[in-house]
Design a protein around this motif. Structure first.
Motif, PDB file in Angstrom:
ATOM      1  N   CYS A 161       0.823  -1.208   0.000  1.00  0.00           N
ATOM      2  CA  CYS A 161       0.000   0.000   0.000  1.00  0.00           C
ATOM      3  C   CYS A 161       0.860   1.262   0.000  1.00  0.00           C
ATOM      4  CB  CYS A 161      -0.911  -0.025   1.228  1.00  0.00           C
ATOM      5  SG  CYS A 161      -2.132   1.280   1.223  1.00  0.00           S
ATOM      6  N   LEU A 170      -2.301   2.132   5.174  1.00  0.00           N
ATOM      7  CA  LEU A 170      -2.110   1.139   6.236  1.00  0.00           C
ATOM      8  C   LEU A 170      -0.850   1.423   7.029  1.00  0.00           C
ATOM      9  CD1 LEU A 170      -2.939  -2.131   4.256  1.00  0.00           C
ATOM     10  CD2 LEU A 170      -4.405  -0.987   5.924  1.00  0.00           C
ATOM     11  N   CYS A 194      -8.075   4.617   1.792  1.00  0.00           N
ATOM     12  CA  CYS A 194      -7.945   3.407   0.964  1.00  0.00           C
ATOM     13  C   CYS A 194      -8.686   3.629  -0.353  1.00  0.00           C
ATOM     14  CB  CYS A 194      -8.549   2.221   1.713  1.00  0.00           C
ATOM     15  SG  CYS A 194      -8.751   0.754   0.705  1.00  0.00           S
ATOM     16  N   VAL A 195      -8.082   3.196  -1.447  1.00  0.00           N
ATOM     17  CA  VAL A 195      -8.723   3.388  -2.752  1.00  0.00           C
ATOM     18  C   VAL A 195      -9.309   2.075  -3.303  1.00  0.00           C
ATOM     19  CG1 VAL A 195      -7.197   5.332  -3.269  1.00  0.00           C
ATOM     20  CG2 VAL A 195      -6.609   3.068  -4.131  1.00  0.00           C
ATOM     21  N   TYR A 196      -9.190   1.013  -2.523  1.00  0.00           N
ATOM     22  CA  TYR A 196      -9.769  -0.299  -2.867  1.00  0.00           C
ATOM     23  C   TYR A 196      -9.133  -0.936  -4.099  1.00  0.00           C
ATOM     24  CZ  TYR A 196     -12.899   1.794   0.419  1.00  0.00           C
ATOM     25  OH  TYR A 196     -13.365   2.438   1.527  1.00  0.00           O
ATOM     26  N   CYS A 197      -7.842  -0.713  -4.256  1.00  0.00           N
ATOM     27  CA  CYS A 197      -7.161  -1.383  -5.367  1.00  0.00           C
ATOM     28  C   CYS A 197      -7.077  -2.890  -5.099  1.00  0.00           C
ATOM     29  CB  CYS A 197      -5.763  -0.811  -5.563  1.00  0.00           C
ATOM     30  SG  CYS A 197      -4.643  -1.162  -4.193  1.00  0.00           S
ATOM     31  N   GLY A 198      -7.154  -3.294  -3.838  1.00  0.00           N
ATOM     32  CA  GLY A 198      -7.166  -4.726  -3.511  1.00  0.00           C
ATOM     33  C   GLY A 198      -5.803  -5.390  -3.581  1.00  0.00           C
ATOM     34  N   CYS A 200      -3.377  -5.203  -1.515  1.00  0.00           N
ATOM     35  CA  CYS A 200      -2.959  -5.742  -0.210  1.00  0.00           C
ATOM     36  C   CYS A 200      -3.553  -7.134  -0.010  1.00  0.00           C
ATOM     37  CB  CYS A 200      -3.392  -4.797   0.914  1.00  0.00           C
ATOM     38  SG  CYS A 200      -5.145  -4.399   0.876  1.00  0.00           S
TER      39      CYS A 200
HETATM   40  S1  SF4 Z   1      -6.938  -1.816  -1.036  1.00  0.00           S
HETATM   41 FE1  SF4 Z   1      -5.159  -0.735  -1.931  1.00  0.00          FE
HETATM   42  S2  SF4 Z   1      -5.314   1.307  -1.049  1.00  0.00           S
HETATM   43 FE2  SF4 Z   1      -6.612   0.014   0.222  1.00  0.00          FE
HETATM   44  S3  SF4 Z   1      -5.326  -0.661   1.900  1.00  0.00           S
HETATM   45 FE3  SF4 Z   1      -5.175  -2.215   0.295  1.00  0.00          FE
HETATM   46  S4  SF4 Z   1      -3.372  -1.635  -0.932  1.00  0.00           S
HETATM   47 FE4  SF4 Z   1      -3.959   0.142   0.313  1.00  0.00          FE
END
Ligand code: SF4
Ligand code: SF4
Ligand code: SF4
Length: 591
Positions: A161, A170, A194-198, A200
């Motif tokens: 992240c 995070l 959080c931008v929800y890139c997923g 993580c």
């Molecule tokens: S979804 Fe993306 S932005 Fe959100 S905590 Fe996970 S890595 Fe970070």
């Protein structure tokens, strides 16, 4: 070169090599848990927190973590002494002593690295039984689910992240036993940046980070006789879901996927690649208008909601550059509940649209204010590729043994251009195929824009369209996006069109795709799978898709018409996250 010995075997390695990498060269596989290296993504998590990779080094009193210890001349390393093996085992036993033993009910069961390692180490009793930490499970966003009780503090998510995606959502929070990795001040994910890139989720070894699931909602809809339940499938799903059934990586299973969805009971099965073609018609028009007027350049693509979230938090001043087109998911949903509903004589309120996506940002997107048409939500539930694989298994669908079937009409026909949306570079390539012909009036003979293909996170090219040289870029990964946008802001770089995807490699590497160990190789193979589908398609340009032509002739009128804008575009991107969260219609579900 440095000369060392590992388990009595001599080996020469370059200076700076770690014990772990040196051992790999002679096929000695030292176990690792927190350590992770993804070279092409510039990702390295080397915090040495789990101590599962410890080895003995002659002359050194303490055991050394192999992942973070560089070799030196004459080093003598033992990787499998009694002391090493018992220390590794004890470290693992200590990790699980503070872990909930709910593997039977866990979303990541059979895909969990911790579970696998415990099994491989032959641990079958719980030696250290004591107090455990208890934390709230956070599903506040409707997209990313955090279960800190399953966190082993490996910090892989933080590295992803903060260093690769440069989002900074995070961090380790708290002290001692109660330390967890969470958004700052332990705030709910929905209130964080959080931008929800997923991404993580893709690196988390346990189920401490997963997607919020909508399987039960989808089953409930399917069993509701009053509803017409329509499903759409994103391009990246068809070259990945086969992996969940042991089929070769990157194999196109489109026909089997459709057959499986019909077996589950969906009333109509549509292809999000139809929405991708539609995006190209609308976005292509915007591109041409901006190129001709030389205004609001570069135009930035809008089909990745992870990237759009990033833009809204980190570069809101560049909002005006983004295309106003909804994403293909939302376009497909919107057209289903308008055009298809009208054609079939169904009240749009009786239609449920389920999307199968490689992505968790799409879950968030579907619930956002503005992602609706004439007061009706475009998409009702979003399930990931992994969730669909589970539904297939529950619903007795085996993708290895099912006959191909075709998508339903009218939203089931697509061009090759729509299919390549699933990999980084595909959206731009698809747009160029249409923009070239519309701007020049000439036929584009070779549709393969190979200059913008590849795996690098930032790719640039100059493309000649008629008399004009246009400068384009393809970016995947948010750290790369930050680098380029900063250059644009400072005037150091100039482009006409930029495609941006939050996930390194694009949607094939989305946070909802099957978990993969050899991840970078697998991403490449999934992308190749998409290009292969494109290569064999009869129609390879979005504007030549007959179903799209029919849609405009009989329903939308011209590209960019008022009706098209009402249904297919979104205006005024949200910047105020708190407002977004308050207004969003998140359907939070217990899975
Ligand atoms: S979804 Fe993306 S932005 Fe959100 S905590 Fe996970 S890595 Fe970070
Ligand atoms: S949430 Fe997952 S990736 Fe992050 S520290 Fe915990 S176990 Fe590791
Ligand atoms: S690149 Fe694709 S999978 Fe990743 S966040 Fe964007 S839309 Fe979702």
């Amino acid at each position: 070169m440095i000369n060392i010995s590992i388990d009595g075997k001599p080996v020469s390695v370059q200076e700076g090599t770690t014990i772990l990498d040196a051992a790999k060269q002679i096929h000695i596989d030292i176990p690792t848990l927190c350590y992770l290296k993804l070279e092409k993504m510039n990702y390295l998590n080397q915090v040495a927190s789990c101590r599962v990779c410890v080895v003995e080094v002659e002359g050194r009193r303490n055991l050394a973590p192999a992942c973070a210890t560089p070799v030196h001349e004459g080093m003598k390393i033992i990787t499998n002494s009694r002391r090493v093996l018992s220390s590794r085992r004890k470290n693992l036993e200590l990790i699980i002593s503070n872990h909930p033993f709910e593997c039977l009910l866990c979303a990541k069961s059979t895909d969990c690295e911790l579970q696998r390692m415990v099994w491989e180490f032959g641990i079958n009793t719980q030696r250290f039984d004591g107090e455990r930490s208890h934390h709230e499970i956070d599903k506040s966003s409707g997209a990313l689910k955090r279960d800190p009780n399953k966190c082993i503090m490996c910090r892989r998510c933080e590295t992803m992240c903060n260093e690769v995606q440069t989002v900074g959502a995070l961090t380790a929070f708290g002290r001692g036993f109660s330390t967890v990795v969470s958004p700052a001040e332990s705030m709910p994910v929905a209130n964080s940046n959080c931008v929800y890139c997923g991404q993580c989720i893709s690196v988390c070894p346990t189920a401490a980070l997963t997607g919020v699931g909508y399987i039960h909602e989808t089953w409930r809809a399917l069993f509701d006789p009053k509803k017409t339940v329509v499903v759409q499938v994103a391009p990246a799903v068809r070259v990945a879901i086969g992996e969940e059934f042991g089929l070769p990586v990157g194999q196109d299973v489109t026909g089997r996927l459709v057959a499986g969805l019909r077996h589950l009971g969906f009333n109509a099965i549509f292809d999000t690649t139809f929405g991708a073609d539609l995006t190209i018609i609308e976005e292509g028009k915007e591109i041409i208008e901006r190129l001709e007027s030389n205004q609001k350049l570069p135009i930035l693509t809008s089909c990745c909601p992870g990237w759009i979230n990033f833009l809204n938090y980190h570069f809101p001043n560049l909002n005006y550059m983004v295309s106003s087109c909804k994403s293909p998911q939302q376009m497909t949903g919107a057209i289903t509940k308008t055009y298809y509903a009208e054609k079939m004589g169904i009240n749009p309120e009786d239609i449920i649209v389920v999307s199968v996506m490689p992505c968790i940002a799409k879950k968030y997107e579907a619930a956002l204010p503005g992602e609706e048409t004439y007061g009706i939500r475009d998409v009702d539930y979003v399930i990931t590729t992994r969730e669909l694989a589970k539904m297939f298994k529950e619903g007795s669908v085996d993708l290895r043994h099912i006959q191909d079937e075709d998508f339903d009409n009218p939203l089931g026909k697509s061009s090759g251009a729509g299919v390549i949306f699933g990999g980084s570079g595909g959206v731009l390539e698809a747009a160029l195929r249409t923009v070239y012909e519309k701007m020049t009036g000439n036929e584009l003979k070779d549709v393969n824009f190979t200059a913008i293909r590849g795996m690098n996170g930032i790719r640039e090219a100059e493309i000649k369209i008629g008399e004009r040289e246009i400068k384009v870029a393809v970016i995947s990964g948010l750290g790369n996006t930050r680098k380029v946008l900063e250059k644009i802001e400072s005037g150091e770089a100039y482009y006409d069109i930029i495609e941006i995807m939050a996930c390194p490699g694009g949607c094939v590497n989305g946070g909802g795709q099957p978990y993969a160990e050899e991840r970078e190789e697998i991403i490449k193979m999934r992308i190749q799978g998409l290009y292969e589908i494109d290569r064999t398609k009869q129609v390879r340009k979005s504007h030549n898709n007959p179903a799209i032509q029919e849609l405009y002739q009989s329903f939308l009128g011209e590209a960019g018409s008022q009706k098209a804008h009402e249904i297919l575009h979104i205006h005024g991107l949200m910047v105020d996250k708190k407002k977004v969260v308050e207004e969003a219609d998140f359907k939070i579900f217990n899975v």
